[in-house]
Design an enzyme around this catalytic site. Structure first.
Site, mmCIF file in Angstrom:
data_model
loop_
_atom_site.group_PDB
_atom_site.id
_atom_site.type_symbol
_atom_site.label_atom_id
_atom_site.label_comp_id
_atom_site.label_asym_id
_atom_site.label_seq_id
_atom_site.Cartn_x
_atom_site.Cartn_y
_atom_site.Cartn_z
ATOM 1 N N HIS A 108 12.781 -35.889 -31.889
ATOM 2 C CA HIS A 108 11.447 -36.309 -32.627
ATOM 3 C C HIS A 108 10.993 -35.450 -33.548
ATOM 4 C CE1 HIS A 108 11.435 -39.907 -30.419
ATOM 5 N NE2 HIS A 108 11.505 -39.117 -29.305
ATOM 6 N N CYS B 222 0.714 -1.109 0.017
ATOM 7 C CA CYS B 222 -0.083 0.072 -0.093
ATOM 8 C C CYS B 222 1.006 1.155 0.030
ATOM 9 C CB CYS B 222 -0.781 -0.093 1.266
ATOM 10 S SG CYS B 222 -2.074 -1.244 1.511
ATOM 11 N N GLU C 15 7.976 -21.300 -19.437
ATOM 12 C CA GLU C 15 7.849 -20.130 -18.937
ATOM 13 C C GLU C 15 9.053 -19.304 -19.471
ATOM 14 O OE1 GLU C 15 5.675 -18.216 -17.908
ATOM 15 O OE2 GLU C 15 6.757 -16.727 -16.720
ATOM 16 N N LYS D 288 -1.871 -6.325 -19.654
ATOM 17 C CA LYS D 288 -1.495 -6.869 -18.294
ATOM 18 C C LYS D 288 -2.836 -7.669 -17.577
ATOM 19 C CE LYS D 288 0.731 -7.694 -14.639
ATOM 20 N NZ LYS D 288 1.800 -8.672 -14.809
ATOM 21 N N ARG E 5 1.501 1.347 -6.060
ATOM 22 C CA ARG E 5 1.518 0.262 -4.711
ATOM 23 C C ARG E 5 0.407 -0.266 -4.426
ATOM 24 N NH1 ARG E 5 6.265 1.027 -2.121
ATOM 25 N NH2 ARG E 5 5.439 0.098 -0.257
ATOM 26 N N ASN F 289 0.832 0.453 5.859
ATOM 27 C CA ASN F 289 1.495 -0.276 4.805
ATOM 28 C C ASN F 289 2.039 -1.724 5.473
ATOM 29 O OD1 ASN F 289 2.280 -1.353 2.346
ATOM 30 N ND2 ASN F 289 4.240 0.128 2.849
#
Ligand code: F6R
Length: 606
Positions: free
Chosen positions: A502, A2, A479, A601, A27, A98
């Site tokens: 293969h 935060c 990934e 996003k 944040r 926070n």
């Protein structure tokens, strides 16, 4: 994560707080609030949603008062709502926070016994009540006594309605700086929030407390002793500072991985040193009767799911099916009562993942969400939620959230394995100990970045890159290739190393770059044979292996070494190296790292 900000001075506080919060919105941005002292009392203004909603509802230029605190929230405990947004109030005290107060449940019970009434679902409210409880006219002393009872991480800004000229604050494991002005002073989670007003700041250390008046700043250490600090002069521009001095959000986020892994792991270890799956108790109670486990997700989340499958099947011997959410939703999957489905989504808003989850529920399966966003659609609709505490991820390419997803799967997989008798007590303990060491080891990977930078500088021109791996390195290679595609625009493919001959071997030519993930040492001989097949076709070989793996170093042309851990957790460390490799190639190619072309996003459409 935060953002907090505070002001004491001669100007109207509200517009300064709002502008400061705007700079901290990265944040967290699910709700916001400010508390402003008008000379007589503290007035609170809050709104769910982004800051502009707060500004529309309570225009800051209409709020008077020269002392205030503000907060922009990234929900952890309690969904995004006006009630859960900060500042939280108890008696005369208003608090912004926070961080995460790990022992808040125990403190809440204690405070309730003393007659305190809780109105929100947040951990922060205990801090407000505690300061109030100890307040006898000296704010600093009250804060000192309160924080002595708090465990976890916190940066707190505190006001009292009977003190119209003073702001107190403390920092422990959450960032906080003090801005030094002329007849005005500031606190903030990050420098950009105050950069418009001053370039002179104090950087607080863990445990430091500060008492601010408009023309006086007094700092204290955790023992309550007065301390002095050097003034730090900020020379960066605001944009740079928002990224904490990093050139891009992506590399900032990769560098947050050790903390993210720690934050995802630590609250799940109970006082007896065992994993606690209390958040997903219904799911874990199914361990011994579970017919089949499905894991669905998209993109990076899917790749995390694949790694989870390898781990859970190996340790718990429970059959796991992993599917792309976009396929699962239309395929009439064979899932039903007695089965469970884990959906993985950083944003918790991916359209295909949501649809897949609804399909699993419609068929009667129990659904657990692994997600990063409290209050997201996935978190609201799932039967149970296991949060990854990665904080907001701004860069389009997912990095720290992927690491947190892996950690979540390892925690769940290890506990499941123990419950079904797949592993014994000693091995359970060994795995838990190894996982506990991972955040520190992740930092070592980051500390050794120079080698990766050099390699990226030498190889960024590669036209075709092939990632290969066996066992758990196989999903990691998927990934790693995805990262290269999305932020480098480089053609990259991932192959199970044994599959090369293969077909894919035909793609290799002089200068092709092959990155071999070599963390699975029980399969090392096989992977090395595959690498040699690539070398014979004149490929350039980069290895990623655990330190001490001499054969990996001897086989590859270049080798990135990561710290040694138990084999099944090594991909979590290798992932950081692969992310950094992609990041530095991207910067060499001049790609817009944080916002690569054609991507978004959060994919909330099909
Ligand atoms: C890749 C990436 C995407 C996301 C995918 C799912 O770096 O970020 O592949 O992983 O769009 O998003 P979430 O996890 O939000 O459901």
């Amino acid at each position: 994560m935060c953002g907090i900000v505070g002001y004491v001075g001669e100007r109207n506080a509200a517009p300064i707080l709002m502008k400061g919060l705007q700079k901290l919105e990265y944040r967290g941005y699910d709700s916001a609030g400010i508390a402003v002292h008008d000379g007589k009392k503290v007035n609170i203004y809050k709104a769910k949603g982004r800051l502009k909603v707060l500004e529309e509802r309570h225009p800051s230029d209409k709020i008077s008062g020269t002392l205030g605190i503000g907060h922009t929230r990234w929900a952890t405990h309690g969904e995004p709502s006006e009630l859960n947004s900060h500042p939280h109030v108890s008696g005369k005290i208003a608090v912004v926070h926070n961080g995460i107060i790990e022992n808040y449940q125990r403190l809440k019970l204690w405070l309730e016994e003393k007659g305190y009434h809780f109105v929100s679902e947040t951990d922060t409210e205990v801090a407000a009540h505690l300061v109030n409880h100890f307040y006898e006219g000296n704010l600093l002393q009250a804060l000192q006594r309160a924080i002595a009872l708090l465990e976890g991480s916190f940066a707190l800004g505190v006001l009292s309605s009977d003190v119209p000229d003073t702001l107190v604050a403390v920092r422990k494991s959450s960032p906080l700086i003090v801005g030094i002005g002329q007849n005005e002073n500031f606190i903030a989670s990050d420098i950009p929030a105050i950069l418009e007003h001053t370039r002179n700041v104090y950087l607080l250390d863990d445990g430091d407390m500060v008492v601010l008046k408009k023309n006086r700043i007094r700092m204290y250490n955790s023992l309550g002793e007065r301390i002095e600090k050097p003034v730090f002069n900020v020379t960066w521009d605001a944009d740079m500072a928002e990224k904490g001095g990093y050139a891009h959000f992506m590399v900032k986020e990769i560098n947050e991985t050790p903390k993210v892994l720690h934050d995802t792991l630590n609250p799940r270890i109970d006082k007896d040193g065992r994993f606690s799956l209390s958040e997903i108790s219904k799911f874990s109670a199914m361990a011994n009767t579970l017919k089949r486990l499905f894991i669905v997700g998209c993109g990076t989340a899917y790749n995390a799911a694949m790694l989870g499958k390898y781990y859970i099947e190996k340790m718990a011997r429970i059959p796991v099916e992993v599917e792309y959410a976009s396929e699962f939703r239309y395929r009439k999957p064979l899932i039903g009562k007695g089965d469970a489905c884990i959906v993985i989504s950083q944003s918790g808003e991916t359209a295909d993942t949501l649809a897949a989850m609804r399909e699993a529920q419609r068929c009667g399966a129990m659904v657990v969400a692994i997600t990063n966003v409290v209050g997201s659609s996935v978190s609201r609709e799932a039967d149970e939620v296991f949060y990854t505490w990665a904080g907001p991820e701004i860069a389009v390419a997912s990095t720290k959230a992927y690491s947190a997803q892996l950690m979540a799967l390892y925690i769940i997989g290890t506990e499941l394995a123990f419950r079904v008798g797949g592993i014994d007590e000693d091995y359970y303990r060994e795995l838990l100990t190894a996982l506990t060491a991972i955040p520190k080891q992740a930092q070592t990977v980051l500390d050794n970045v120079a080698r990766i930078q050099q390699l990226a500088a030498e190889r960024f021109n590669a036209k075709n890159v092939f990632y290969i791996g066996r066992g758990m390195d196989c999903p990691l290679s998927m990934e790693s290739a995805l990262k290269l595609k999305e932020i480098c625009y480089t053609h990259a493919e991932a192959f199970a190393a044994g599959e090369l001959k293969h077909g894919p071997l035909a793609l290799l030519e002089n200068g092709s770059l092959v990155v071999a993930l070599m963390t699975q040492e029980s399969l090392l001989d096989k992977t090395i044979s595959n690498m040699i097949e690539c070398r014979t076709r004149n490929a350039y070989l980069v290895g990623i292996a655990m330190e001490g793996n001499i054969r990996a170093v001897e086989t590859a042309d270049d080798c990135i070494l990561i710290p040694r851990t138990v084999e099944c957790f090594a991909p979590m460390l290798a992932a950081i190296a692969a992310q950094l490799f992609a990041y530095y190639i991207s910067t060499h190619k001049g790609v817009d790292v944080d916002k690569p072309r054609n991507l978004a996003k959060s994919v909330t459409v099909e």
